[in-house]
Design an enzyme around this catalytic site. Structure first.
Site, PDB file in Angstrom:
ATOM      1  N   CYS A   1       6.953  12.748   1.418  1.00 24.20           N
ATOM      2  CA  CYS A   1       8.087  13.163   2.234  1.00 24.20           C
ATOM      3  C   CYS A   1       8.542  14.543   1.752  1.00 24.20           C
ATOM      4  CB  CYS A   1       9.215  12.139   2.086  1.00 24.20           C
ATOM      5  SG  CYS A   1      10.728  12.614   2.934  1.00 24.20           S
TER       6      CYS A   1
ATOM      7  N   GLU B   1      -6.678  -8.083  -0.558  1.00 25.62           N
ATOM      8  CA  GLU B   1      -7.058  -8.141   0.858  1.00 25.62           C
ATOM      9  C   GLU B   1      -8.543  -7.842   0.994  1.00 25.62           C
ATOM     10  OE1 GLU B   1      -4.927  -5.486   3.429  1.00 25.62           O
ATOM     11  OE2 GLU B   1      -3.021  -5.865   2.458  1.00 25.62           O
TER      12      GLU B   1
ATOM     13  N   GLU C   1       0.811  -1.223   0.000  1.00 27.65           N
ATOM     14  CA  GLU C   1       0.000   0.000   0.000  1.00 27.65           C
ATOM     15  C   GLU C   1       0.845   1.274   0.000  1.00 27.65           C
ATOM     16  OE1 GLU C   1      -2.917  -0.295   3.165  1.00 27.65           O
ATOM     17  OE2 GLU C   1      -4.217  -1.504   1.898  1.00 27.65           O
TER      18      GLU C   1
ATOM     19  N   TRP D   1     -10.059  -1.284  12.717  1.00 27.74           N
ATOM     20  CA  TRP D   1      -9.662   0.126  12.562  1.00 27.74           C
ATOM     21  C   TRP D   1     -10.813   1.017  12.112  1.00 27.74           C
ATOM     22  CZ3 TRP D   1     -10.657   1.392   7.566  1.00 27.74           C
ATOM     23  CH2 TRP D   1     -10.603   0.376   6.616  1.00 27.74           C
TER      24      TRP D   1
ATOM     25  N   CYS E   1      13.902  15.260  -1.195  1.00 30.02           N
ATOM     26  CA  CYS E   1      12.659  15.289  -1.974  1.00 30.02           C
ATOM     27  C   CYS E   1      12.438  16.677  -2.577  1.00 30.02           C
ATOM     28  CB  CYS E   1      11.471  14.865  -1.112  1.00 30.02           C
ATOM     29  SG  CYS E   1      11.492  13.088  -0.763  1.00 30.02           S
TER      30      CYS E   1
HETATM   31  C1  GLA Z   1      -4.244  -2.726   4.987  1.00 29.96           C
HETATM   32  C2  GLA Z   1      -2.838  -3.302   5.045  1.00 29.96           C
HETATM   33  C3  GLA Z   1      -2.736  -4.554   5.863  1.00 29.96           C
HETATM   34  C4  GLA Z   1      -3.568  -4.483   7.110  1.00 29.96           C
HETATM   35  C5  GLA Z   1      -4.998  -4.168   6.730  1.00 29.96           C
HETATM   36  C6  GLA Z   1      -5.930  -4.146   7.916  1.00 29.96           C
HETATM   37  O1  GLA Z   1      -4.966  -3.081   3.905  1.00 29.96           O
HETATM   38  O2  GLA Z   1      -2.295  -3.526   3.774  1.00 29.96           O
HETATM   39  O3  GLA Z   1      -1.385  -4.754   6.176  1.00 29.96           O
HETATM   40  O4  GLA Z   1      -3.069  -3.506   7.950  1.00 29.96           O
HETATM   41  O5  GLA Z   1      -5.034  -2.923   6.119  1.00 29.96           O
HETATM   42  O6  GLA Z   1      -7.262  -4.006   7.497  1.00 29.96           O
HETATM   43 ZN    ZN Z   2      12.369  12.574   1.349  1.00 36.22          ZN
END
Ligand code: GLA
Ligand code: ZN
Length: 675
Positions: A156, A306, A151, A314, A161
Site C-alpha cells: 500500500c 492448501e 496469504e 485460475w 504507509c
Molecule cells: C489461494 C487462496 C484460497 C483460494 C485458492 C484457490 O491459495 O488462499 O483462498 O483462493 O488460492 O486456488
Molecule cells: Zn497504507
C-alpha cells in the site's frame, strides 16, 4: 509454542457461511468429511461480513455451532482471523482501510487482500474481531490452531504507509547523509535533503534507485510482519494461547518469508503445481523444493495448508489431475516434513469467482466421484502412516536462498535484462542433490551453517555483512562449498564491492571473477573436461546465458570453455581451504552437468542418503526421523514402475514394500530402528 497432534492432518478450507440456509447440506458435509478420513477444517477465512454484519454487531453462533458439530464427529478446527477480506460497511465508513496503488490512487471496495497494513482504523477493527474470536470461539476444545489472515501479500502506498516508511528509514540510517551514501544518490542527482522527501518507488516517479526499491521491499515485509504481530497480539489479548500459522504462497517474491516466519509458531503454505505440464519428476522436484524452503523457514515441520483435489480454475489451463496424482502430491508433502495434507477446498462454492475451482465435494454433492474416492484413499493412507507425525527432516546439504539477494539481483540492470534464469539455476542445483537422495535445506544468509557438510551458493548476488566470513569459517572447518557465477557482487544496499569478486571469498575459492559474458538466447558455449581431472568428469556439457571468465589464483581447473575468445579458460575450479574444499561453477550449464558434478562432490564428501545401489532418475527418496527411528520415504514420479534401492540396514515396511517394483505415483515407506 509447539504444534503437535498425534495424527497427520487431513482436510482443508471450509466455508459453511456460504451454506447457512442449507442445513441439510452442512449436515451431509460433515458426514462426508468423516467418511473421507478428514480430521480437520479451516474455518472463517473470509467470513468477516457474516461474523460482524454491521459495525459492532457480532454473530458467532453459526461458527460455534459448526465447530461443535465437527468436533463431535472427530474433526478439528483451524480457526482463521478474517482480515483477508473486509466488509463493505467498513470500506464505506473508513476509506483509509483500502489500499493505495503505486500511482497514488486509492482502490475501490472489492476483491480481497485490499487493505492498508498501516491504517490505525483497520488495525483497531482487526484487533476487536480477533480478540472476540479468541474469547468466544477459540475456547472450544475442537480448535487447535490459529490461521492468521490468508496469504498476506501486496503493498500500500497511502500517506500513512509513506510516513511509516520514512520512520523506518530514519531508524535504519539515522542521518540522511548516511542514507545518501548507502543508496549512492549522487548518481543522476537524486540526493535527498531530509527523510520527509522520500517517496515509495512508483512507475510515475522513482524506480532507478535500486537501493530505494530494495529498502521499500524490506519495509513492506517489515510492515506486514508488524501487522501479523498485531493480529496475533489481539488473540493473545483475548486469552488464547493456541499456536499460530499463516499460509504462505508458492514462489511469492513480495515478502521475505524468513522474516514473516519469525512471527508464527508453524509455517504453512499453499501449493498448486501444474502436474502434467512437464515430466512429473520435474514438477515433483519443484514442489519438493518449495516444501523444503517452507520447512527451512523455521527448521521445523510445516503444514501443506492448501492444494487442489481436482483442477483449479485460475491457471491458464486448469487441467485435471490424473488418477493417483492427488495421493502422490499429498504424500510428497508428508515426505518433506508436512504434518498433514490439506486442500482448498472442502465444498465447491456455488457462485462468484471460485465456482469452478475443484473441491473434495463438488456441486453434484455425492460420494461417488473420482475425486472423493481419491481423497478417501489418501485419508486411509494418512491413518496408516500416522506415526510419522512429529518426526523431522534433517539435512546435510543446504542451498542459500535469500529474498534480499534475489530482489536486488532481479531489479538491477545487466548483465542480462532478458532473464538471468535464477530459478532455473537454483532448481538445477537442488535437483543435483535430490538425485542423490539427499534431504536439502534452503536457508538464508542469517542461518547457522554448522550442521551442514555441503553448502551451495547459486547466484548469491548479494553478500550481506558478515556472510563471507561465515562461509569462510564453514570451509575452514571442513565444509564443502559450491559457488556459482554472479555471486558476491554487491553489499546490503546493492553497492558493488570494490577490489574483486566473489567478495571476501576469492582466497577460499582460489579465483577472481574478471568479466562476465552474457549470451544471446540462441548462443551456447561448452564445458570440456580437463583430462584426468580429479573429479573424474568425462563428458562435455553445453552452457547458456552467462559465462564468467575467471583468473586462477591457486585453484585447479577441472573444466574449460570450448568456444569463443575464452576457449580454454577455466569454467569449473576447485580449491582446498582449511579442512574443506571450494568449487566454482563459472557458467550456467545444462542440467546433466549438475546431476553429474554434484553427484561426484557428494561422493567425495562422504555423505549419502544411506541406500544401496543406483537411485532411479524418477524416484524421490526423503528421510524423516526422530531419536529412535528413521523412515525412508520412496515415491515414483516416472512413467513406469521402478526397483527400489534399499537401505543398508534391516527394515520394516509400514507402507508398501521393497520387494515389488514401486508403481507410478506409488509410495513405499521403510522404517529403521536407530541403534
Ligand atoms: C489461494 C487462496 C484460497 C483460494 C485458492 C484457490 O491459495 O488462499 O483462498 O483462493 O488460492 O486456488
Ligand atoms: Zn497504507
Amino acid at each position: 509454542m509447539d504444534f503437535r497432534t498425534d495424527k497427520l492432518l487431513h482436510g482443508g478450507d471450509y466455508n459453511p457461511e456460504q451454506w447457512l440456509k442449507r442445513p441439510d447440506i452442512l449436515e451431509k458435509d460433515i458426514e462426508m468429511l468423516s467418511e473421507s478420513g478428514c480430521n480437520v477444517v479451516s474455518l472463517g477465512i473470509f467470513s468477516w461480513a457474516t461474523l460482524e454484519p454491521e459495525e459492532g454487531v457480532f454473530n458467532f453462533g453459526w461458527l460455534q455451532g459448526i465447530i461443535d458439530k465437527l468436533y463431535k464427529s472427530g474433526i478439528y478446527t483451524i480457526l482463521a482471523t478474517p482480515s483477508g477480506a473486509r466488509p463493505k460497511w467498513m470500506a464505506d465508513k473508513y476509506p483509509e482501510v483500502l489500499r493505495v496503488d503505486e500511482t497514488r490512487h486509492r482502490n475501490l471496495f472489492g476483491f480481497r487482500h485490499n487493505h492498508c497494513y498501516t491504517s490505525p482504523v483497520y488495525r483497531e477493527k482487526v484487533h476487536i474481531i480477533n480478540k472476540k474470536l479468541a474469547e468466544e470461539v477459540a475456547t472450544h476444545p475442537g480448535v487447535i490452531l490459529w490461521h492468521i489472515s490468508n496469504e498476506y501479500g501486496g503493498e500500500c502506498h497511502c500517506p500513512l504507509c509513506q510516513d511509516a516508511f520514512r520512520k523506518w528509514l530514519k531508524e535504519k540510517y539515522q542521518t540522511i547523509e548516511n542514507l545518501n551514501d548507502q543508496w549512492c544518490t549522487t548518481f543522476w542527482s537524486h540526493n535527498y535533503n531530509s527523510f520527509d522527501q522520500i517517496e515509495s518507488p512508483s512507475r510515475i516517479g522513482e524506480t532507478q534507485l535500486h537501493a530505494l526499491n530494495l529498502d521499500w521491499k524490506r519495509f513492506v515485509t517489515h510492515q506486514t510482519a508488524d501487522f501479523l504481530h498485531h493480529e496475533i497480539q489481539a488473540v493473545r489479548d483475548g486469552g488464547s494461547n493456541l499456536p499460530t500459522t499463516a499460509n504462505l504462497m508458492y514462489h511469492y517474491k513480495g515478502l521475505d518469508y524468513f522474516k514473516i516466519a519469525k512471527e508464527i509458531d508453524i509455517v504453512s503454505w499453499d501449493t498448486y503445481p501444474t502436474w502434467h505440464k512437464e515430466d512429473a519428476i520435474d514438477t515433483a522436484d519443484d514442489n519438493g523444493l518449495y516444501h523444503d524452503l517452507m520447512r527451512s523457514l523455521k527448521g521445523k515441520p510445516f503444514i501443506q495448508m492448501e492444494s487442489c483435489p481436482a483442477a483449479t480454475n485460475w491457471q491458464g489451463v486448469s487441467k485435471l489431475k490424473k488418477p493417483g496424482v492427488l495421493f502422490a502430491q499429498s504424500m510428497e508433502a508428508i515426505a518433506h516434513g508436512s504434518e498433514g495434507a490439506l486442500y482448498f477446498q472442502i465444498r465447491q462454492s456455488r457462485g462468484a469467482s471460485e465456482k469452478f475451482h475443484g473441491a473434495v465435494i463438488d456441486h453434484y454433492g455425492g460420494k461417488d466421484t473420482r475425486v472423493f474416492k481419491e481423497v478417501s484413499e489418501t485419508g486411509e493412507a494418512l491413518k496408516k502412516i500416522k506415526e510419522l507425525a512429529g518426526t523431522v527432516v534433517n539435512s546435510k546439504a543446504a542451498i542459500i536462498y535469500d529474498w534480499d539477494s534475489q530482489w536486488a539481483m532481479e531489479d538491477s540492470q545487466g548483465p542480462r535484462n532478458k532473464g538471468l534464469h535464477y530459478m532455473e539455476a537454483l532448481r538445477k542445483f537442488y535437483r543435483g542433490f535430490r538425485r542423490q537422495g539427499l534431504n536439502v535445506d534452503l536457508i538464508d544468509m542469517t542461518c547457522d551453517l554448522d550442521k551442514y557438510k555441503i553448502l551451495a551458493l547459486p547466484m548469491v548476488y548479494m553478500f550481506k555483512k558478515g556472510f563471507a566470513e561465515k562461509v569462510r569459517a564453514f570451509v575452514e572447518n571442513g565444509g564443502y562449498l559450491i559457488t556459482s557465477y554472479w555471486s558476491g557482487i554487491v553489499d546490503d544496499t546493492d553497492r558493488c564491492y570494490l577490489e574483486g569478486t566473489p567478495h571476501g571469498l576469492m582466497d577460499v575459492l582460489g579465483i577472481r571473477s574478471t568479466e562476465l559474458d552474457a549470451l544471446y538466447d540462441w548462443e551456447e558455449n561448452r564445458l570440456i573436461p580437463v583430462q584426468n581431472n580429479e573429479l573424474g568428469l568425462d563428458r562435455t556439457y553445453t552452457c547458456k546465458y552467462l559465462c564468467d571468465l575467471v583468473e586462477l589464483r591457486g585453484a585447479r581447473s577441472l573444466m574449460t570453455y570450448g568456444e569463443d575468445f575464452y576457449k580454454g579458460y577455466s569454467c569449473l575450479t576447485v580449491n582446498e581451504y582449511g579442512k574443506g574444499k571450494a568449487w566454482y561453477v563459472a557458467a550456467d550449464a545444462e542440467r546433466d552437468f549438475y546431476d553429474d558434478f554434484i553427484g561426484k562432490v557428494v561422493a567425495d564428501s562422504g555423505i549419502s542418503c544411506g541406500v544401496k545401489g543406483e537411485i532411479p532418475d524418477t524416484l524421490e527418496i526423503t528421510v524423516r526421523k526422530n531419536d529412535d527411528v528413521k523412515y525412508y520415504i520412496y515415491q515414483n514420479f516416472g512413467t513406469e514402475a521402478v526397483e527400489l534401492p534399499l537401505p543398508e540396514e534391516d527394515v520394516e515396511w509400514i507402507y508398501g514394500t521393497g520387494e515389488d517394483k514401486l508403481k507410478v505415483y506409488g509410495l513405499a515407506i521403510a522404517k529403521i530402528k536407530i541403534v
